[in-house]
Write a protein that holds these residues in place. Structure first.
Motif, PDB file in Angstrom:
ATOM      1  N   LEU A 101     -40.444  47.116  10.086  1.00  0.00           N
ATOM      2  CA  LEU A 101     -41.535  46.564  10.897  1.00  0.00           C
ATOM      3  C   LEU A 101     -41.086  46.205  12.309  1.00  0.00           C
ATOM      4  O   LEU A 101     -41.828  45.555  13.047  1.00  0.00           O
ATOM      5  N   VAL A 102     -39.866  46.665  12.703  1.00  0.00           N
ATOM      6  CA  VAL A 102     -39.332  46.228  13.982  1.00  0.00           C
ATOM      7  C   VAL A 102     -38.960  47.387  14.901  1.00  0.00           C
ATOM      8  O   VAL A 102     -38.873  47.204  16.110  1.00  0.00           O
ATOM      9  N   ASN A 103     -38.799  48.602  14.366  1.00  0.00           N
ATOM     10  CA  ASN A 103     -38.384  49.726  15.194  1.00  0.00           C
ATOM     11  C   ASN A 103     -39.544  50.691  15.448  1.00  0.00           C
ATOM     12  O   ASN A 103     -40.651  50.262  15.740  1.00  0.00           O
ATOM     13  N   LEU A 104     -39.299  51.970  15.312  1.00  0.00           N
ATOM     14  CA  LEU A 104     -40.303  52.960  15.698  1.00  0.00           C
ATOM     15  C   LEU A 104     -41.576  52.952  14.851  1.00  0.00           C
ATOM     16  O   LEU A 104     -42.648  53.310  15.371  1.00  0.00           O
ATOM     17  N   PRO A 105     -41.541  52.549  13.579  1.00  0.00           N
ATOM     18  CA  PRO A 105     -42.825  52.405  12.879  1.00  0.00           C
ATOM     19  C   PRO A 105     -43.759  51.428  13.588  1.00  0.00           C
ATOM     20  O   PRO A 105     -44.973  51.635  13.622  1.00  0.00           O
ATOM     21  N   LEU A 106     -43.199  50.369  14.175  1.00  0.00           N
ATOM     22  CA  LEU A 106     -44.028  49.439  14.944  1.00  0.00           C
ATOM     23  C   LEU A 106     -44.513  50.093  16.234  1.00  0.00           C
ATOM     24  O   LEU A 106     -45.669  49.913  16.636  1.00  0.00           O
ATOM     25  N   ALA A 107     -43.629  50.848  16.906  1.00  0.00           N
ATOM     26  CA  ALA A 107     -44.051  51.533  18.131  1.00  0.00           C
ATOM     27  C   ALA A 107     -45.220  52.455  17.850  1.00  0.00           C
ATOM     28  O   ALA A 107     -46.171  52.541  18.640  1.00  0.00           O
ATOM     29  N   ALA A 108     -45.178  53.139  16.693  1.00  0.00           N
ATOM     30  CA  ALA A 108     -46.285  54.027  16.330  1.00  0.00           C
ATOM     31  C   ALA A 108     -47.550  53.229  16.034  1.00  0.00           C
ATOM     32  O   ALA A 108     -48.649  53.593  16.465  1.00  0.00           O
ATOM     33  N   ALA A 109     -47.388  52.118  15.296  1.00  0.00           N
ATOM     34  CA  ALA A 109     -48.555  51.300  14.951  1.00  0.00           C
ATOM     35  C   ALA A 109     -49.185  50.658  16.176  1.00  0.00           C
ATOM     36  O   ALA A 109     -50.398  50.481  16.247  1.00  0.00           O
ATOM     37  N   ALA A 110     -48.349  50.330  17.163  1.00  0.00           N
ATOM     38  CA  ALA A 110     -48.843  49.650  18.364  1.00  0.00           C
ATOM     39  C   ALA A 110     -49.228  50.620  19.467  1.00  0.00           C
ATOM     40  O   ALA A 110     -49.837  50.218  20.464  1.00  0.00           O
ATOM     41  N   GLY A 111     -48.840  51.887  19.329  1.00  0.00           N
ATOM     42  CA  GLY A 111     -49.168  52.868  20.359  1.00  0.00           C
ATOM     43  C   GLY A 111     -48.384  52.678  21.635  1.00  0.00           C
ATOM     44  O   GLY A 111     -48.928  52.816  22.735  1.00  0.00           O
ATOM     45  N   VAL A 112     -47.074  52.364  21.502  1.00  0.00           N
ATOM     46  CA  VAL A 112     -46.243  52.151  22.689  1.00  0.00           C
ATOM     47  C   VAL A 112     -45.094  53.156  22.698  1.00  0.00           C
ATOM     48  O   VAL A 112     -44.610  53.580  21.642  1.00  0.00           O
ATOM     49  N   PRO A 113     -44.631  53.569  23.887  1.00  0.00           N
ATOM     50  CA  PRO A 113     -43.494  54.480  23.991  1.00  0.00           C
ATOM     51  C   PRO A 113     -42.183  53.728  23.781  1.00  0.00           C
ATOM     52  O   PRO A 113     -42.124  52.504  23.904  1.00  0.00           O
ATOM     53  N   ALA A 114     -41.120  54.477  23.482  1.00  0.00           N
ATOM     54  CA  ALA A 114     -39.817  53.864  23.233  1.00  0.00           C
ATOM     55  C   ALA A 114     -38.719  54.632  23.956  1.00  0.00           C
ATOM     56  O   ALA A 114     -38.825  55.845  24.172  1.00  0.00           O
ATOM     57  N   VAL A 115     -37.661  53.910  24.318  1.00  0.00           N
ATOM     58  CA  VAL A 115     -36.455  54.541  24.850  1.00  0.00           C
ATOM     59  C   VAL A 115     -35.301  54.190  23.924  1.00  0.00           C
ATOM     60  O   VAL A 115     -35.248  53.087  23.357  1.00  0.00           O
ATOM     61  N   LEU A 116     -34.372  55.132  23.775  1.00  0.00           N
ATOM     62  CA  LEU A 116     -33.242  54.987  22.870  1.00  0.00           C
ATOM     63  C   LEU A 116     -31.986  54.652  23.664  1.00  0.00           C
ATOM     64  O   LEU A 116     -31.587  55.417  24.557  1.00  0.00           O
ATOM     65  N   VAL A 117     -31.358  53.514  23.352  1.00  0.00           N
ATOM     66  CA  VAL A 117     -30.122  53.098  24.019  1.00  0.00           C
ATOM     67  C   VAL A 117     -28.941  53.457  23.123  1.00  0.00           C
ATOM     68  O   VAL A 117     -28.936  53.155  21.922  1.00  0.00           O
ATOM     69  N   VAL A 118     -27.936  54.093  23.714  1.00  0.00           N
ATOM     70  CA  VAL A 118     -26.757  54.542  22.985  1.00  0.00           C
ATOM     71  C   VAL A 118     -25.513  54.000  23.675  1.00  0.00           C
ATOM     72  O   VAL A 118     -25.358  54.156  24.892  1.00  0.00           O
ATOM     73  N   ASP A 119     -24.628  53.356  22.915  1.00  0.00           N
ATOM     74  CA  ASP A 119     -23.386  52.816  23.466  1.00  0.00           C
ATOM     75  C   ASP A 119     -22.345  53.924  23.511  1.00  0.00           C
ATOM     76  O   ASP A 119     -21.836  54.355  22.482  1.00  0.00           O
ATOM     77  N   ILE A 120     -22.006  54.381  24.723  1.00  0.00           N
ATOM     78  CA  ILE A 120     -21.050  55.476  24.865  1.00  0.00           C
ATOM     79  C   ILE A 120     -19.600  54.976  24.785  1.00  0.00           C
ATOM     80  O   ILE A 120     -18.679  55.757  24.514  1.00  0.00           O
ATOM     81  N   ASP A 121     -19.389  53.686  24.976  1.00  0.00           N
ATOM     82  CA  ASP A 121     -18.030  53.143  24.958  1.00  0.00           C
ATOM     83  C   ASP A 121     -17.400  53.243  23.567  1.00  0.00           C
ATOM     84  O   ASP A 121     -16.179  53.278  23.433  1.00  0.00           O
ATOM     85  N   ARG A 122     -18.221  53.279  22.535  1.00  0.00           N
ATOM     86  CA  ARG A 122     -17.715  53.358  21.161  1.00  0.00           C
ATOM     87  C   ARG A 122     -17.255  54.762  20.793  1.00  0.00           C
ATOM     88  O   ARG A 122     -16.588  54.971  19.781  1.00  0.00           O
ATOM     89  N   GLY A 123     -17.646  55.756  21.560  1.00  0.00           N
ATOM     90  CA  GLY A 123     -17.379  57.139  21.201  1.00  0.00           C
ATOM     91  C   GLY A 123     -18.489  57.679  20.319  1.00  0.00           C
ATOM     92  O   GLY A 123     -19.211  56.938  19.663  1.00  0.00           O
ATOM     93  N   GLY A 124     -18.625  58.993  20.311  1.00  0.00           N
ATOM     94  CA  GLY A 124     -19.634  59.627  19.470  1.00  0.00           C
ATOM     95  C   GLY A 124     -21.051  59.437  19.944  1.00  0.00           C
ATOM     96  O   GLY A 124     -21.994  59.540  19.150  1.00  0.00           O
ATOM     97  N   ALA A 125     -21.239  59.180  21.235  1.00  0.00           N
ATOM     98  CA  ALA A 125     -22.570  58.850  21.734  1.00  0.00           C
ATOM     99  C   ALA A 125     -23.546  60.025  21.613  1.00  0.00           C
ATOM    100  O   ALA A 125     -24.715  59.843  21.265  1.00  0.00           O
ATOM    101  N   PHE A 126     -23.078  61.247  21.910  1.00  0.00           N
ATOM    102  CA  PHE A 126     -23.992  62.384  21.834  1.00  0.00           C
ATOM    103  C   PHE A 126     -24.427  62.632  20.386  1.00  0.00           C
ATOM    104  O   PHE A 126     -25.589  62.935  20.114  1.00  0.00           O
ATOM    105  N   ALA A 127     -23.490  62.476  19.461  1.00  0.00           N
ATOM    106  CA  ALA A 127     -23.841  62.639  18.052  1.00  0.00           C
ATOM    107  C   ALA A 127     -24.803  61.552  17.602  1.00  0.00           C
ATOM    108  O   ALA A 127     -25.734  61.802  16.827  1.00  0.00           O
ATOM    109  N   ALA A 128     -24.581  60.317  18.082  1.00  0.00           N
ATOM    110  CA  ALA A 128     -25.464  59.215  17.703  1.00  0.00           C
ATOM    111  C   ALA A 128     -26.864  59.433  18.245  1.00  0.00           C
ATOM    112  O   ALA A 128     -27.863  59.185  17.544  1.00  0.00           O
ATOM    113  N   ALA A 129     -26.963  59.890  19.484  1.00  0.00           N
ATOM    114  CA  ALA A 129     -28.281  60.130  20.081  1.00  0.00           C
ATOM    115  C   ALA A 129     -28.989  61.278  19.365  1.00  0.00           C
ATOM    116  O   ALA A 129     -30.155  61.154  18.964  1.00  0.00           O
ATOM    117  N   TYR A 130     -28.297  62.401  19.202  1.00  0.00           N
ATOM    118  CA  TYR A 130     -28.914  63.559  18.554  1.00  0.00           C
ATOM    119  C   TYR A 130     -29.217  63.270  17.090  1.00  0.00           C
ATOM    120  O   TYR A 130     -30.288  63.629  16.577  1.00  0.00           O
TER     121      TYR A 130
END
Length: 502
Positions: A142-171
């Motif tokens: 009830l807190v992530n994208l299911p809520l965005a869909a229910a509320a009709g709002v757009p979302a942006v995805l934040v990825v921490d690149i300092d940890r490594g594996g950022a492209f894999a995490a995003a994709y």
């Protein structure tokens, strides 16, 4: 909505920065997080509990807190249990495997809270929780994208690149999402990059080609900038550091004041320590064993979500004896104050009954309803007169002084806290007590004089330093993201009252 590929990706920081950036543009903005899991909470003007991150984001937005900014707060009380706070009031203690049904029942309340905030503000910036593609939880999320869909709002995805594996995490996040949720994503933001962002160009281009999502920006690592108001336990690192350079640039003090904070396993409200972090003559460190207290000038027992359990941990580690035999000053805040007393009677939180305290203050604490959730203000007795103090209280424990106990604070609702007859030990239920520049500077100066240490108070009032911190985050965001573009993206949300619903 700002969601993350993982916990600790920087969602809270990005939301705080965006709230301040929009507020500086004159936009009426407010934060929102549908469900939070944290023992670090604040108090709204009408006496409700709210996650600390949302309180910080409200400060960034230059608005007061509102229960609806965090309609569901889970405060872990054990490995598989949490106290459930709904619209600011504690309503139950749930097992992890049974909470899913409650979460589904709470969805309408969450959406109503968001709609209510949207009706009062031009923009609401939503924060997700954990990772956006937790596929084992999507049916009751009830807190992530299911809520965005229910509320009709757009979302942006934040990825921490300092940890490594950022492209894999995003994709991977994009690929795991069902189509109806994937279509809510409007872009990707890479966070905490160290180095030349142009080196990412080929990877960013391929990520955009594979997902169809634009990369909206690359935020550089914040470096040594001190983060205030940290809430997520995954982000809570040691405050330990040498005394920083004083503001006059003359170098660190030769004999800084050594402050040891006992790192309780169930630590609550570490924001109480933020004012100490900013003092140029203070060397701050965590303490987890007796040796860590050996040369301390001031020992701090902070708040805790489980007083009796953390008191037992102190004893297992031998920290109880180390505190009692130390010549250092001792300060206890909320649960730490309760531990310093002679006895704790607890049939509410731990069910342990009567447990002996550390015996350093003539105080007996009884856990009982009603739970105290309130903002408080008043004055404190101290070496520098009676400085004004303000803060908040969240507790089941009701400490009572007796015998030689003297009140330390004089709040609007009456005498509060306790100090020992010799002045060595102080305790209070008031979170935020160290935010008071007069009290903090008076206490630290007195300790430094006793211990022959150096202390020069910060030239910047804590409230101003906190505001400057939020402006710094806004500057960081604006330099690397298209804030007007994000504002236009926000305007693509459906009108309040036209939400598709769950």
């Amino acid at each position: 909505m700002v969601v993350g590929a993982t916990s600790g990706a920087g969602k809270s920081t990005v939301v705080s920065a965006l709230c301040r950036a929009l507020a500086r543009r004159g936009v009426q903005v407010a934060p929102f997080k549908a469900q939070n899991m944290s023992n670090h909470s604040a108090v709204t003007p009408d006496g409700g509990e709210l996650g600390r991150a949302q309180a910080m984001q409200a400060l960034a937005a230059r608005v007061d807190t509102d229960r609806r900014m965090g309609p569901v707060l889970l405060k872990p009380s054990g490995a598989r249990t949490s106290h459930v706070v709904v619209l600011g009031d504690e309503v139950a203690v749930d097992e992890a495997d049974g909470y899913g049904e409650r979460a589904v029942r709470l969805r309408p309340l969450v959406l109503r809270s968001l709609v209510g905030l949207r009706a009062m503000h031009e923009v609401v910036v939503l924060e997700g929780a954990g990772g956006a593609a937790e596929i084992n939880l999507l049916d009751r999320d009830l807190v992530n994208l299911p809520l965005a869909a229910a509320a009709g709002v757009p979302a942006v995805l934040v990825v921490d690149i300092d940890r490594g594996g950022a492209f894999a995490a995003a994709y991977g996040t994009w690929a795991l999402l069902p189509d109806r949720l994937r279509e809510r994503l409007a872009g990707v933001v890479l966070n905490s990059f160290r180095g030349d962002a142009s080196l990412l160009a080929d990877g960013l281009r391929e990520l955009e080609e594979r997902t169809g999502l634009p990369v909206l920006g690359v935020l550089p690592h914040l470096g040594d900038h001190l983060m205030l108001g940290v809430e997520d336990s995954l982000d809570l690192v040691s405050p330990g550091r040498p005394a920083p350079e004083p503001e006059d640039g003359e170098g660190a003090p030769a004999r800084p004041l050594r402050v040891a904070v006992i790192h309780l396993p169930r630590l609550a409200n570490p924001s109480d320590l933020d004012p100490l972090v900013l003092e140029p003559s203070v060397e701050l460190r965590w303490a987890t064993r007796p040796g860590d207290l050996a040369d301390a000038d001031l020992i701090v027992l902070p708040g805790t979500r489980a007083t009796v359990a953390d008191l037992a941990w102190l004893r297992e580690r031998g920290l109880d004896r180390a505190v009692a035999t130390s010549s250092a000053r001792v300060l206890g805040i909320c649960g730490g104050y309760q531990m310093l007393g002679e006895v704790v009677h607890d049939e509410v939180e731990s069910g342990a009954g009567t447990v002996p305290g550390l015996g350093l203050l003539p105080v007996a604490t009884t856990f009982a309803a009603p739970k105290v959730v309130t903002r408080s203000s008043g004055v404190a007795d101290g070496p520098a007169g009676t400085p004004h103090v303000s803060g908040y209280q969240i507790r089941w424990g009701h400490p009572e002084r007796h015998g030689t106990g003297q009140a330390w604070l004089h709040l609007e609702e009456g005498p509060e806290g306790c100090r020992s007859a010799d002045g060595r030990v102080h305790g209070t239920s008031l979170h935020g007590v160290l935010d008071s520049d007069g009290l903090r500077h008076g206490l630290l100066a007195e300790v430094a004089a006793e211990r022959d240490r150096s202390f020069t108070p910060s030239h910047t009032p804590y409230a101003r330093a906190l505001d400057a911190h939020l402006d710094h985050l806004a500057d960081w965001l604006e330099a690397h993201l298209d804030v007007p573009g994000l504002l236009e993206l926000a305007r693509t949300a459906v009108e309040p009252g036209a939400e598709p619903g769950w």
